[in-house]
Design a protein around this motif. Structure first.
Motif, PDB file in Angstrom:
ATOM      1  N   VAL A  57      38.761  26.749  25.955  1.00 56.10           N
ATOM      2  CA  VAL A  57      38.476  25.570  26.782  1.00 56.10           C
ATOM      3  C   VAL A  57      37.948  25.932  28.175  1.00 56.10           C
ATOM      4  O   VAL A  57      36.981  25.332  28.639  1.00 56.10           O
ATOM      5  CB  VAL A  57      39.728  24.669  26.886  1.00 56.10           C
ATOM      6  CG1 VAL A  57      39.491  23.537  27.882  1.00 56.10           C
ATOM      7  CG2 VAL A  57      40.073  24.110  25.516  1.00 56.10           C
ATOM      8  N   SER A  75      34.540  14.776  31.115  1.00 51.32           N
ATOM      9  CA  SER A  75      35.233  15.715  30.231  1.00 51.32           C
ATOM     10  C   SER A  75      36.292  16.549  30.932  1.00 51.32           C
ATOM     11  O   SER A  75      37.093  17.211  30.264  1.00 51.32           O
ATOM     12  CB  SER A  75      34.211  16.664  29.599  1.00 51.32           C
ATOM     13  OG  SER A  75      33.694  17.554  30.568  1.00 51.32           O
ATOM     14  N   LYS A 117      39.399  18.003  28.785  1.00 47.93           N
ATOM     15  CA  LYS A 117      39.455  19.426  28.447  1.00 47.93           C
ATOM     16  C   LYS A 117      40.663  20.111  29.088  1.00 47.93           C
ATOM     17  O   LYS A 117      41.243  21.035  28.502  1.00 47.93           O
ATOM     18  CB  LYS A 117      38.153  20.102  28.856  1.00 47.93           C
ATOM     19  CG  LYS A 117      37.041  19.872  27.819  1.00 47.93           C
ATOM     20  CD  LYS A 117      35.864  20.758  28.080  1.00 47.93           C
ATOM     21  CE  LYS A 117      34.957  20.837  26.851  1.00 47.93           C
ATOM     22  NZ  LYS A 117      34.655  19.550  26.228  1.00 47.93           N
TER      23      LYS A 117
END
Length: 586
Positions: free
Chosen positions: A209, A320, A324
């Motif tokens: 990630v 995001s 994330k």
């Protein structure tokens, strides 16, 4: 004898009449008596006093700029009209460049407001989502996340910030928090947590990630900042390039084409189109030399804007971040046993936490929920009422006609019916001396081409210093925009080769990062890092000095997981996140 004398006189009289008829207004008698009423009227309409304006044409030996023929202009009138011609010229430049100035000014403001709003909404949504999901565990450690956004804003605003270092430092702080939370039965010293953070890249506690987020956020922020700075630079360059002063040779040419017909008593006569072009190309020779770099700049702006609505989408990147980060935390929790085991092998066995420091989940986290990711329905909305695609589409529509602006400017001015005669009216226009066809050829574009300009004498051996500076400014901003197209920040591209802000991830994209763009295969595989080639990460200072950290635990170096939740954090120290592998980590 008398008959022959009379015949001779008759022939002389006929000859004089023929000459007078052929010369028309050039006849002293005819010219001297010709009315200047039309000239006086136009001169008055421009706001000048007609006190010095002749009633009829007078001899023009006093003229310095116009042909020294019979004229309706006094010396004072010629001087005033020369100044007027310069004002008309500068007004024409301003009017025709207004489109550029307005576009760059308005587009910069709209994009800047939009990008800043995206960052604000991203932080707000993270706070709302994480508070709801993690409860007090998030609010007690919120400074870690707040400082991430502080640094992201500072980068976007033009600060000397490395996005790679900002994100790496964020993950290193976060791994210390999460590691302590998933191991509440132990207490960890600062040095122990430093060891955990130091080897986080090898352990990969958050999986892949962090790398994905770095690629996505870096590319989007680099492109957004480059576009915003590019629009601001375009605005400034237009301002500078159009704030010019006409030199004496230019003013001479302007006066001869626009107001010498007025002095000749023909105020409605417009200069021939080719005459106008030669005058304008001489006066705007230096501006035409901007053309190549200007076109490169416009092309680069266009291409970066396309990237922003495509693979470097700023909306998706801002949206995001919270998702994330949550995925990363969940990954570490799910793999906490294996990660902790490796940490204990590499950093040593930690001390058990005293019984008094332990708290039940209810006490430490209240009614917090387990770590988890979020469904699309829970993802935050971004920049309500605005749309990046629409902003980019509007910008691209305005950028297209900007190419070639400086070279085409003489044509734009001379195509105005108020400035010059139509190109089809070649025989009934002012050619610089009288009514008739203009015979000289039109010169080329730029400074060097003016060597044979018949209307404006230009010193081609002395380029304009300000124009050279503008050319350099265009090159610099174009270089930044071109690097941004590949996800590179020119401020760090040399010092961060292979690990810079998007520099080493050239060509990478992920289907989950860029929905709607289909499958993608990177053009090359990223080579594995050689851990031995990475220098050790410098130790973090525990005392606040400038932007350094302050752990606020002056009562000792040992902390339990519970006490870890209560201290406050101050701004992030931007340090490179690199790893040295000790033998114990084999």
């Amino acid at each position: 004898m008398d008959a022959r004398l009379s015949f001779s006189r008759y022939r002389l009289l006929v000859l004089l009449c023929a000459v007078a008829a052929l010369s028309g207004s050039r006849s002293p008698a005819a010219a001297a008596g010709r009315s200047c009423s039309d000239t006086r009227q136009v001169y008055s309409e421009k706001g000048y006093s007609t006190g010095t304006a002749p009633l009829t044409q007078i001899s023009g030996e006093h003229l310095r700029l116009c042909p020294q023929d019979y004229t309706c202009c006094s010396s004072q009138m010629e001087e005033m009209l020369a100044l007027q011609s310069e004002r008309d010229f500068l007004k024409a430049i301003e009017d025709n460049s207004q489109f550029l100035l307005t576009t760059f000014t308005q587009r910069h403001r709209r994009f800047d407001e939009f990008f800043r709003e995206l960052i604000d909404l991203s932080e707000k949504s993270m706070n709302q989502m994480f508070t709801k999901t993690y409860g007090r565990l998030f609010t007690q450690n919120a400074h870690v996340f707040q400082e991430l956004f502080v640094e992201l804003r500072r980068y976007y605003s033009g600060g000397s910030v490395s996005l790679t270092e900002v994100l790496s430092d964020f993950w290193s702080r976060l791994v210390e928090r999460v590691f302590s939370l998933v191991n509440p039965q132990y207490q960890f010293s600062e040095d122990y947590l430093e060891c955990v953070s130091k080897h986080a890249e090898q352990l990969q506690p958050f999986g892949d990630v962090p790398r994905k987020l770095r690629v996505q956020v870096s590319r989007a922020f680099i492109a957004a900042r480059a576009l915003s700075q590019g629009l601001a630079t375009g605005r400034d360059i237009v301002n500078k390039a159009t704030k010019l002063t006409a030199d004496s040779e230019c003013v001479r040419g302007l006066m001869r084409q626009w107001y010498c017909p007025l002095c000749r008593g023909m105020p409605s006569l417009r200069p021939c189109h080719s005459l106008c072009l030669n005058v304008m190309k001489g006066c705007l020779a230096n501006q035409a030399d901007l053309d190549t770099e200007w076109n490169n700049f416009i092309d680069a702006l266009y291409q970066v804007s396309e990237k922003l609505e495509g693979p470097f989408n700023m909306e998706l990147a801002a949206d995001s971040i919270s998702v994330k980060v949550s995925e990363a935390i969940m990954h570490m929790q799910e793999n906490s046993v294996g990660i902790s085991s490796k940490v204990f092998q590499g950093c040593g066995n930690p001390r058990p936490a005293p019984a008094r420091s332990k708290r039940s989940p209810k006490e430490s986290g209240g009614n917090r929920r387990p770590f988890r990711t979020y469904t699309p329905e829970e993802k935050p909305t971004t920049a309500a009422g605005t749309n990046l695609d629409r902003l980019v589409t509007e910008l691209k529509e305005r950028l297209r006609p900007m190419r070639g602006f400086w070279v085409s400017l003489p044509h734009t001015i001379c195509n105005d019916e108020k400035m010059a005669a139509d190109v089809t009216n070649e025989d009934r226009c002012w050619n610089g001396q009288t009514r008739g066809r203009y015979l000289p050829d039109v010169t080329g574009d730029g400074l060097v081409s003016q060597i044979n300009n018949p209307e404006v004498e230009v010193d081609i051996a002395r380029p304009d210093v300000r124009t050279r500076q503008l050319i350099m400014e265009l090159r610099v901003v174009t270089n930044k925009l071109r690097h941004a197209q590949s996800g590179q920040d020119t401020d760090f591209v040399d010092s961060e080769e292979g690990s810079g802000s998007g520099g080493s991830d050239h060509g990478e994209r992920y289907n989950d990062d860029w929905p709607g763009y289909g499958p993608y295969s990177p053009p090359y595989s990223k080579p594995p890092r050689n851990p031995a080639s990475n220098p050790a990460k410098p130790p973090r200072s525990r005392d606040r000095n400038g932007s350094k950290w302050n752990r606020n635990n002056g009562h000792g170096r040992v902390r339990s997981a519970a006490s870890l939740l209560s201290f406050s954090l101050v701004p992030l120290l931007s340090l490179p996140f690199v790893v040295t592998v000790a033998p114990m980590w084999r």
